[in-house]
Design a protein around this motif. Structure first.
Motif, mmCIF file in Angstrom:
data_model
loop_
_atom_site.group_PDB
_atom_site.id
_atom_site.type_symbol
_atom_site.label_atom_id
_atom_site.label_comp_id
_atom_site.label_asym_id
_atom_site.label_seq_id
_atom_site.Cartn_x
_atom_site.Cartn_y
_atom_site.Cartn_z
ATOM 1 N N GLY A 226 39.459 -91.036 10.590
ATOM 2 C CA GLY A 226 38.908 -90.820 11.918
ATOM 3 C C GLY A 226 39.933 -90.322 12.908
ATOM 4 O O GLY A 226 41.150 -90.342 12.649
ATOM 5 N N ASP A 227 39.434 -89.921 14.077
ATOM 6 C CA ASP A 227 40.302 -89.449 15.156
ATOM 7 C C ASP A 227 40.419 -90.460 16.287
ATOM 8 O O ASP A 227 41.196 -90.267 17.217
ATOM 9 C CB ASP A 227 39.787 -88.122 15.718
ATOM 10 C CG ASP A 227 38.424 -88.260 16.392
ATOM 11 O OD1 ASP A 227 37.565 -89.000 15.866
ATOM 12 O OD2 ASP A 227 38.204 -87.622 17.437
ATOM 13 N N LYS B 179 30.283 -98.174 14.954
ATOM 14 C CA LYS B 179 31.712 -98.433 14.997
ATOM 15 C C LYS B 179 32.091 -98.932 16.391
ATOM 16 O O LYS B 179 31.516 -98.440 17.369
ATOM 17 C CB LYS B 179 32.488 -97.157 14.670
ATOM 18 C CG LYS B 179 32.265 -96.627 13.268
ATOM 19 C CD LYS B 179 32.986 -95.311 13.044
ATOM 20 C CE LYS B 179 32.434 -94.214 13.910
ATOM 21 N NZ LYS B 179 33.150 -92.941 13.808
ATOM 22 N N ASP C 265 37.773 -96.162 14.861
ATOM 23 C CA ASP C 265 37.789 -95.711 13.468
ATOM 24 C C ASP C 265 38.864 -96.426 12.658
ATOM 25 O O ASP C 265 38.582 -97.032 11.626
ATOM 26 C CB ASP C 265 38.044 -94.200 13.387
ATOM 27 C CG ASP C 265 36.933 -93.373 14.000
ATOM 28 O OD1 ASP C 265 35.789 -93.843 14.036
ATOM 29 O OD2 ASP C 265 37.224 -92.244 14.438
ATOM 30 N N ASP D 117 34.637 -89.904 9.573
ATOM 31 C CA ASP D 117 34.068 -89.723 10.899
ATOM 32 C C ASP D 117 33.706 -88.248 11.050
ATOM 33 O O ASP D 117 34.368 -87.375 10.477
ATOM 34 C CB ASP D 117 35.088 -90.145 11.956
ATOM 35 C CG ASP D 117 34.553 -90.003 13.364
ATOM 36 O OD1 ASP D 117 33.384 -90.360 13.596
ATOM 37 O OD2 ASP D 117 35.306 -89.533 14.235
ATOM 38 N N THR E 111 29.035 -91.668 11.932
ATOM 39 C CA THR E 111 29.114 -91.219 13.316
ATOM 40 C C THR E 111 28.468 -92.223 14.253
ATOM 41 O O THR E 111 27.489 -92.872 13.903
ATOM 42 C CB THR E 111 28.443 -89.842 13.505
ATOM 43 O OG1 THR E 111 28.563 -89.445 14.880
ATOM 44 C CG2 THR E 111 26.977 -89.875 13.117
#
Length: 251
Positions: A198-199, A174, A204, A8, A41
């Motif tokens: 991912g965060d 996503k 994610d 990500d 993204t």
């Protein structure tokens, strides 16, 4: 065996237009490791080309084929399906769709349109949805992080139109499994051979694990304390640099 790493961008590599500490070097190490690398993204305020340019400016140097954006996925879907979009997107994203026909729209494309997410634009989209056209969403993220604060993303507006029109959106970024599948198909690896980093614990991490990918939650960006409990089987690291240290030390 791990063969690919999917990263990500916002919150893992960058924040507020700057590279996060250690991220450039971590990506360079991944690029040299022999692992396939892809940058993912859901951003709907930049075109795919602008996203690549920004990464290059910050020192990440991705190849064009390594960047997968949700708007790019929507454009490909529109082309394959012969759809003419009503674009409820940010003005900076419009070049992504410049040469597509838009007269008499037969699809609604919804992203983080910022100030365009007003009553008039949402109601125009609603009228089209009542006629039976599909709602194509960049993503269903609830919020994003900018300038140290969380802000509304496209997800709440997707839900509002779904509720009003009694329909279900097709999410092409996503957390859609179709988005991850497209990346895996292009790379040529099975889900269990790829690691999603991912965060966002929902869009994610959990979404990736739902279709069989390995996943790592990074404690930066939109991460909030306690997110680990929502994905107890996922790896968790303080930063991408820490993850890369661990990954490459075990190879």
């Amino acid at each position: 065996m791990l063969k690919a790493v999917l990263l990500d961008i916002s919150g893992v590599l960058t924040e507020d237009g700057e590279a996060l500490p250690g991220a450039v070097d971590a990506v360079a190490r991944l690029q040299s490791s022999g692992l396939a690398l892809r940058f993912l993204t859901n951003t709907s305020r930049k075109t795919s080309a602008a996203m690549r340019d920004e990464l290059q400016r910050l020192g990440f140097a991705p190849a064009p084929e390594q960047v997968f954006t949700a708007p790019g996925a929507i454009r490909r879907y529109l082309e394959r399906s012969g759809l003419r979009p009503y674009l409820l997107v940010h003005e900076r994203l419009e070049p992504e769709f410049t040469d597509l026909p838009r007269d008499n729209p037969n699809a609604v494309v919804l992203g983080d349109a910022e100030q365009r997410l007003d009553y008039a634009h949402l109601d125009a989209a609603f009228q089209l949805l009542l006629e039976g056209v599909p709602l194509l969403a960049v993503g269903s993220n609830r919020y994003f992080r900018q300038a140290g604060a969380l802000h509304l993303d496209a997800g709440p507006f997707v839900r509002a139109l779904e509720y009003a029109a009694g329909i279900e959106a097709k999410v092409l970024g996503k957390p859609s499994g179709d988005f991850f599948d497209a990346v895996l198909d292009e790379v040529g690896v099975a889900p269990d051979e790829a690691l999603m980093v991912g965060d966002d614990v929902e869009c994610d991490v959990v979404a990736a694990m739902d279709i069989g990918l390995q996943a790592c939650l990074i404690r930066s960006g939109k991460y909030r304390p306690g997110d680990e409990a929502r994905a107890p089987q996922a790896r968790c690291e303080a930063s991408l640099a820490d993850l890369v240290d661990a990954l490459l030390d075990t190879r």
